[in-house]
Design a protein around this motif. Structure first.
Motif, mmCIF file in Angstrom:
data_model
loop_
_atom_site.group_PDB
_atom_site.id
_atom_site.type_symbol
_atom_site.label_atom_id
_atom_site.label_comp_id
_atom_site.label_asym_id
_atom_site.label_seq_id
_atom_site.Cartn_x
_atom_site.Cartn_y
_atom_site.Cartn_z
ATOM 1 N N HIS A 75 -42.083 -24.195 23.085
ATOM 2 C CA HIS A 75 -42.041 -24.613 21.678
ATOM 3 C C HIS A 75 -40.995 -25.700 21.456
ATOM 4 C CE1 HIS A 75 -42.680 -24.287 17.390
ATOM 5 N NE2 HIS A 75 -41.379 -24.228 17.225
ATOM 6 N N SER A 76 -39.812 -25.509 21.993
ATOM 7 C CA SER A 76 -38.776 -26.521 21.802
ATOM 8 C C SER A 76 -39.107 -27.801 22.559
ATOM 9 C CB SER A 76 -37.396 -25.985 22.208
ATOM 10 O OG SER A 76 -37.381 -25.648 23.576
ATOM 11 N N GLN A 77 -39.706 -27.685 23.726
ATOM 12 C CA GLN A 77 -40.117 -28.876 24.486
ATOM 13 C C GLN A 77 -41.201 -29.644 23.727
ATOM 14 O OE1 GLN A 77 -39.000 -30.351 27.352
ATOM 15 N NE2 GLN A 77 -37.306 -28.942 27.000
ATOM 16 N N TYR A 78 -42.160 -28.927 23.176
ATOM 17 C CA TYR A 78 -43.242 -29.530 22.397
ATOM 18 C C TYR A 78 -42.661 -30.352 21.243
ATOM 19 C CZ TYR A 78 -47.510 -29.665 19.518
ATOM 20 O OH TYR A 78 -48.589 -30.065 18.760
ATOM 21 N N ASN A 79 -41.758 -29.734 20.483
ATOM 22 C CA ASN A 79 -41.154 -30.428 19.347
ATOM 23 C C ASN A 79 -40.312 -31.618 19.785
ATOM 24 O OD1 ASN A 79 -42.310 -28.852 17.335
ATOM 25 N ND2 ASN A 79 -40.715 -27.298 17.517
ATOM 26 N N ALA A 80 -39.556 -31.464 20.863
ATOM 27 C CA ALA A 80 -38.711 -32.561 21.350
ATOM 28 C C ALA A 80 -39.563 -33.753 21.796
ATOM 29 C CB ALA A 80 -37.837 -32.076 22.498
ATOM 30 N N LEU A 81 -40.656 -33.496 22.485
ATOM 31 C CA LEU A 81 -41.529 -34.585 22.938
ATOM 32 C C LEU A 81 -42.179 -35.302 21.761
ATOM 33 C CD1 LEU A 81 -43.116 -32.795 26.005
ATOM 34 C CD2 LEU A 81 -41.695 -34.857 26.090
ATOM 35 N N LEU A 82 -42.618 -34.547 20.781
ATOM 36 C CA LEU A 82 -43.212 -35.178 19.598
ATOM 37 C C LEU A 82 -42.181 -36.016 18.845
ATOM 38 C CD1 LEU A 82 -45.584 -32.414 18.219
ATOM 39 C CD2 LEU A 82 -46.197 -34.501 19.436
ATOM 40 N N ARG A 83 -40.949 -35.542 18.774
ATOM 41 C CA ARG A 83 -39.892 -36.328 18.123
ATOM 42 C C ARG A 83 -39.636 -37.634 18.866
ATOM 43 N NH1 ARG A 83 -37.540 -31.226 17.330
ATOM 44 N NH2 ARG A 83 -36.205 -31.507 19.151
ATOM 45 N N ARG A 84 -39.697 -37.616 20.193
ATOM 46 C CA ARG A 84 -39.469 -38.847 20.961
ATOM 47 C C ARG A 84 -40.560 -39.867 20.697
ATOM 48 N NH1 ARG A 84 -37.745 -38.693 26.746
ATOM 49 N NH2 ARG A 84 -37.551 -40.881 26.259
ATOM 50 N N VAL A 85 -41.802 -39.419 20.628
ATOM 51 C CA VAL A 85 -42.895 -40.349 20.349
ATOM 52 C C VAL A 85 -42.794 -40.864 18.915
ATOM 53 C CG1 VAL A 85 -45.406 -40.595 20.198
ATOM 54 C CG2 VAL A 85 -44.397 -39.385 22.122
ATOM 55 N N THR A 86 -42.393 -40.014 17.995
ATOM 56 C CA THR A 86 -42.181 -40.446 16.612
ATOM 57 C C THR A 86 -41.052 -41.465 16.539
ATOM 58 O OG1 THR A 86 -43.006 -38.341 15.754
ATOM 59 C CG2 THR A 86 -41.632 -39.653 14.274
ATOM 60 N N SER A 87 -39.997 -41.244 17.293
ATOM 61 C CA SER A 87 -38.898 -42.215 17.344
ATOM 62 C C SER A 87 -39.381 -43.556 17.883
ATOM 63 C CB SER A 87 -37.764 -41.695 18.228
ATOM 64 O OG SER A 87 -37.136 -40.606 17.627
ATOM 65 N N PHE A 88 -40.229 -43.517 18.890
ATOM 66 C CA PHE A 88 -40.791 -44.752 19.430
ATOM 67 C C PHE A 88 -41.561 -45.496 18.346
ATOM 68 C CE2 PHE A 88 -44.412 -47.100 20.938
ATOM 69 C CZ PHE A 88 -43.824 -47.993 21.814
ATOM 70 N N ARG A 89 -42.407 -44.770 17.641
ATOM 71 C CA ARG A 89 -43.226 -45.405 16.606
ATOM 72 C C ARG A 89 -42.357 -46.016 15.510
ATOM 73 N NH1 ARG A 89 -45.098 -43.629 11.991
ATOM 74 N NH2 ARG A 89 -44.720 -41.450 12.454
ATOM 75 N N HIS A 90 -41.362 -45.295 15.077
ATOM 76 C CA HIS A 90 -40.461 -45.820 14.026
ATOM 77 C C HIS A 90 -39.710 -47.056 14.523
ATOM 78 C CE1 HIS A 90 -40.194 -41.986 11.367
ATOM 79 N NE2 HIS A 90 -41.413 -42.192 11.816
#
Length: 90
Positions: free
Chosen positions: A69-84
């Motif tokens: 669960h924490s890995q899933y959220n961390a990976l999604l945050r990294r991709v969101t950071s890339f997009r931003h």
């Protein structure tokens, strides 16, 4: 073209390459989840994987067990950071 200095660029680059090659990987699933946002910053995301959220969680659970669960959220945050960051760089 992906700017390597952006946060999460390595995930997006690998995910796009894996999608093109037809490989289901953590990275290709992340790119599939983020496809609409990545397209908005000019990246071509062709043929995203269906049910990518569920598949990604299953891969992470098999790899990381209780930490999935924490890995899933961390990976999604990294991709969101890339997009931003990519939006700001445009």
């Amino acid at each position: 073209m992906i700017a390597a200095h952006l946060p999460g660029a390595e995930l997006v680059e690998r995910g796009l390459a894996d999608l093109t090659a037809g490989v289901v990987s953590i990275e290709s699933l992340l790119v599939s989840i983020a496809a609409p946002g990545l397209r908005n910053v000019g990246l071509p995301v062709h043929h995203p994987i269906a049910n990518a959220e569920l598949q990604l969680y299953a891969l992470l659970a098999a790899r990381d067990g209780a930490a999935a669960h924490s890995q899933y959220n961390a990976l999604l945050r990294r991709v969101t950071s890339f997009r931003h960051a990519a939006q700001c760089a445009r």
